[in-house]
Motif scaffolding. Structure first.
Motif, PDB file in Angstrom:
ATOM      1  N   VAL A   8       0.611  -1.055   0.042  1.00  0.00           N
ATOM      2  CA  VAL A   8      -0.021   0.013  -0.061  1.00  0.00           C
ATOM      3  C   VAL A   8       0.874   1.210  -0.019  1.00  0.00           C
ATOM      4  N   GLY A   9       1.984   1.143   0.895  1.00  0.00           N
ATOM      5  CA  GLY A   9       2.833   2.544   0.727  1.00  0.00           C
ATOM      6  C   GLY A   9       3.460   2.672  -0.416  1.00  0.00           C
ATOM      7  N   LEU A  10       4.058   1.583  -1.248  1.00  0.00           N
ATOM      8  CA  LEU A  10       4.615   1.659  -2.252  1.00  0.00           C
ATOM      9  C   LEU A  10       3.813   2.214  -3.384  1.00  0.00           C
ATOM     10  N   VAL A  11       2.430   1.934  -3.503  1.00  0.00           N
ATOM     11  CA  VAL A  11       1.450   2.189  -4.562  1.00  0.00           C
ATOM     12  C   VAL A  11       1.073   3.578  -4.026  1.00  0.00           C
ATOM     13  N   SER A  12       1.124   4.064  -2.958  1.00  0.00           N
ATOM     14  CA  SER A  12       0.687   5.404  -2.704  1.00  0.00           C
ATOM     15  C   SER A  12       1.853   6.467  -3.031  1.00  0.00           C
TER      16      SER A  12
END
Length: 217
Positions: free
Chosen positions: A177-181
Motif C-alpha cells: 500500500v505504501g509503495l502504491v501510494s
C-alpha cells in the motif's frame, strides 16, 4: 487409542513450549481492530481539517515567514496533534488487549520473546520516524503518508519472525500500500486510512477468529 495419541500430544506440548520461548504469541486480534478504529477516527478528523484548511494554511504561512525552520516549529501543526493522539490511543488499547490475553493464557507479557519482538519492531520504526521528521522539516509533505506505511510495513516484516506469522503478512500488505501510494501522493490520507485503518481491522478480525474465539460445541 489413547496410548497411540499420547506421543502426538507430547510433541504438541513440546512445540507449544518452544513457541512460547522463542516467539511472542499473545498478540490479541482485538488490538488490531482497536488500532484500526483509532486510525480511521484520526483520518476522519484530519480530513475535516484539510477540507477546512484555515488552520493548516495559517500554520504553513507562519512557517514560510521564518528564515530557518526547526522540528519544534511543527509541534503546532493540528495534523501532527491528531497523529500523536491517534498513536497514543492505539498504543494504549493494543497494550490493554494484549495484556488481557497474556493474563488469560497465563503467559508473562514481558520476557525474552517480547523483548526481541520490540527490538525488531523498534529499529525500523525509529529510523523511519527520524526520516519522516526530516521530510517534515524539508516541507516534503506528500511523502509522509507513504513513508509511514513503508517503514511500518518493514518493521512488521522484521518483527514477524518473533511472533505470529500473520504479523509478517500484514507487513507485506502495508508495504505494498505504501509503495502504491507513492504514485498518488495527493491521496496520501486515504492510503494511510486504508493501511493503518482497514488493513488493521481485517488483520485483527482474522487473528481473533483464528486464535481467540470460543470454539462452538
Amino acid at each position: 487409542m489413547n496410548e497411540q495419541n499420547h506421543p502426538l500430544e507430547t510433541l504438541h506440548d513440546i512445540k507449544q513450549m518452544m513457541e512460547r520461548s522463542s516467539r511472542f504469541i499473545s498478540l490479541s486480534g482485538l488490538s488490531g481492530v482497536a488500532a484500526g478504529i483509532c486510525a480511521l477516527a484520526g483520518a476522519w478528523f484530519a480530513d475535516r481539517i484539510i477540507r477546512q484548511p484555515s488552520e493548516v494554511t495559517d500554520f504553513r504561512r507562519d512557517l514560510r515567514a521564518k528564515s530557518e525552520i526547526s522540528l519544534s516549529d511543527y509541534m503546532g501543526s493540528p495534523l501532527l496533534h491528531i497523529a500523536i493522539v491517534t498513536f497514543i490511543a492505539a498504543l494504549i488499547l493494543a497494550f490493554i488487549f494484549t495484556y488481557l490475553r497474556s493474563r488469560k493464557n497465563g503467559i508473562p507479557i514481558w520476557g525474552a520473546a517480547s523483548r526481541r519482538l520490540l527490538i525488531s519492531l523498534g529499529i525500523p520504526l525509529i529510523a523511519g520516524g527520524l526520516y519522516l521528521l526530516k521530510l517534515m522539516q524539508e516541507g516534503t509533505y506528500g511523502l509522509i503518508a507513504p513513508g509511514c506505511l513503508i517503514f511500518y510495513g518493514l518493521a512488521l516484516i522484521n518483527a514477524g519472525k518473533y511472533t505470529l506469522s500473520e504479523v509478517r503478512y500484514l507487513g507485506y500488505c502495508q508495504l505494498v500500500v505504501g509503495l502504491v501510494s507513492l504514485e498518488f501522493t495527493g491521496y496520501g490520507l486515504y492510503f494511510w486510512a486504508l493501511g493503518f485503518g482497514v488493513l488493521h481491522i481485517i488483520y485483527g478480525i482474522a487473528m481473533w477468529w483464528r486464535y481467540e474465539r470460543s470454539p462452538v460445541d
